[in-house]
Design an enzyme around this catalytic site. Structure first.
Site, mmCIF file in Angstrom:
data_model
loop_
_atom_site.group_PDB
_atom_site.id
_atom_site.type_symbol
_atom_site.label_atom_id
_atom_site.label_comp_id
_atom_site.label_asym_id
_atom_site.label_seq_id
_atom_site.Cartn_x
_atom_site.Cartn_y
_atom_site.Cartn_z
ATOM 1 N N SER A 197 -10.295 -3.822 4.888
ATOM 2 C CA SER A 197 -9.292 -4.626 5.582
ATOM 3 C C SER A 197 -9.421 -6.093 5.152
ATOM 4 O O SER A 197 -9.422 -6.379 3.955
ATOM 5 C CB SER A 197 -9.438 -4.445 7.094
ATOM 6 N N ASP A 206 -2.618 5.213 6.843
ATOM 7 C CA ASP A 206 -2.679 3.782 7.124
ATOM 8 C C ASP A 206 -1.273 3.189 7.175
ATOM 9 O O ASP A 206 -0.527 3.244 6.193
ATOM 10 C CB ASP A 206 -3.512 3.082 6.043
ATOM 11 N N HIS A 245 -5.471 3.180 9.869
ATOM 12 C CA HIS A 245 -6.180 2.128 9.132
ATOM 13 C C HIS A 245 -7.688 2.154 9.381
ATOM 14 O O HIS A 245 -8.484 1.994 8.454
ATOM 15 C CB HIS A 245 -5.606 0.768 9.543
#
Length: 352
Positions: A146, A299, A328
């Site tokens: 991320s 995601d 995610h």
């Protein structure tokens, strides 16, 4: 400061690195000095070739063995008995590094709302200062997901041949308007808190709860909520999904502050590896390391196609995908798949 403890029979060291040298920022501002809190596990080998550098996500901290315990630890894929594992708290975050409530040496007062804008490139340059301080010439692997993956990609560009492997999970080379939009709605929630603008660590706390609830909808997948937050057919109110999101918001607000959240969400918005480097294609092509880009099939925040794009445009790229209904956050959950992907990747590098 140096704190040592035994964690699952592995030595864990927590320290604060202080840089007295100014850090010029992309915005044109300058951070006069800064601290980075960091944690290490294990020991460097004789030639310092066993360094694994972990980069945390938006609200993470430097204790990677705690929040990624399925991947890091005794008898796990990254075992401190074999590797020297390091994770530093990113600039702007509130776990030991310089952040909005830190003292501004120019005014001798906390920065508060005057804390400078930070980009992912700025954060990577902060990590680079720490690497130089630790006299680590080469990093075997850096790994981040991320926001941590975005910072990792920036740092991979900066490191050049000082980095062997970059493992970029559920991340992107440039933040899309879709993600910026979600981040802005979260900042709007913080702004709507009547305490926002006050100069204390609980300022914006209720707004932060709402921001986190919004964020959780981007971290999960509809099928995940449909499976795990099921209600009885006769229910009219007090739904499990609603209480789950309220709980997640309250949980974060007890350990994080709204100003750090605001700062780091802006950092994510700013991410563009190709800025002032000739564009994304040219910037990615200049990364020297072996790059493993890992996407998550469910995601909704950073799409699998964005990880594929990274792998297709670096010199030495590989793409793998985690299959999960978790969305995610699967990169923090699906340890078995991730360990298998990493094992295959490293075997592939040995065979070259």
């Amino acid at each position: 400061m140096n704190l040592k403890s035994q964690y699952a029979s592995i030595t864990m060291t927590q320290e604060i690195f202080h840089s007295s040298l100014p850090l010029p920022l992309e915005s044109g501002e300058v951070l006069p000095e800064f601290d980075l809190g960091y944690t290490t596990y294990g020991q460097l080998n004789s030639d310092k070739s066993n360094v694994i550098w972990v980069i945390h996500a938006l609200t993470g901290d430097s204790n990677a063995q705690e929040w990624w315990n399925g991947l890091i630890g005794e008898d796990k894929f990254f075992d401190p008995s074999n590797h020297f594992i390091i994770c530093a708290n990113l600039l702007g975050s509130c776990y030991g590094s310089t952040q909005p409530f830190s003292n501004n040496p120019k005014t001798n007062k906390p920065y508060h709302y005057d804390f400078p804008q930070m980009t992912t490139r700025d954060l990577a340059l902060g990590l680079e200062r720490l690497r130089i301080h630790l006299e680590i010439e080469t990093i075997h692997s850096l790994i981040g997901g991320s926001l941590g993956g975005q910072v990792g990609l920036e740092w991979a560009y900066i490191l050049g041949n000082k980095l062997k492997n970059a493992i970029i999970l559920a991340a992107t080379a440039k933040t899309r308007p879709w993600v910026i939009g979600f981040n802005e709605t979260q900042r709007m929630a913080i702004e709507s808190d009547c305490t926002w603008g006050e100069c204390h660590e609980k300022a914006g706390q209720k707004g932060l709860e709402t921001a986190r609830a919004i964020a959780m909808l981007t971290y999960r997948h509809p099928l995940d909520l449909a499976t795990k937050q099921v209600d009885s057919e006769n229910k009219l109110d007090d739904f499990r999904a609603a209480s789950y999101l309220r709980y997640q918001g309250q949980k974060l607000a007890r350990r994080f502050n709204a100003l750090s959240y605001w700062t780091l969400s802006k950092t994510m918005d700013s991410h563009d590896l190709g800025r002032n480097r000739g564009g994304l294609d040219e910037a990615l092509e200049k990364i020297e390391a072996n790059v493993l880009a890992i996407g998550v099939d469910s995601d909704l925040l950073f799409l699998p196609a964005e990880s594929q794009f990274i792998s297709q445009h670096v010199k030495k790229g590989t793409y793998k995908e985690i299959s999960s209904t978790a969305g995610h956050d699967a990169f923090l959950i699906e340890f078995e798949q991730l360990s298998y992907i990493l094992q295959s990747f490293y075997l592939q590098q040995k065979q070259k």
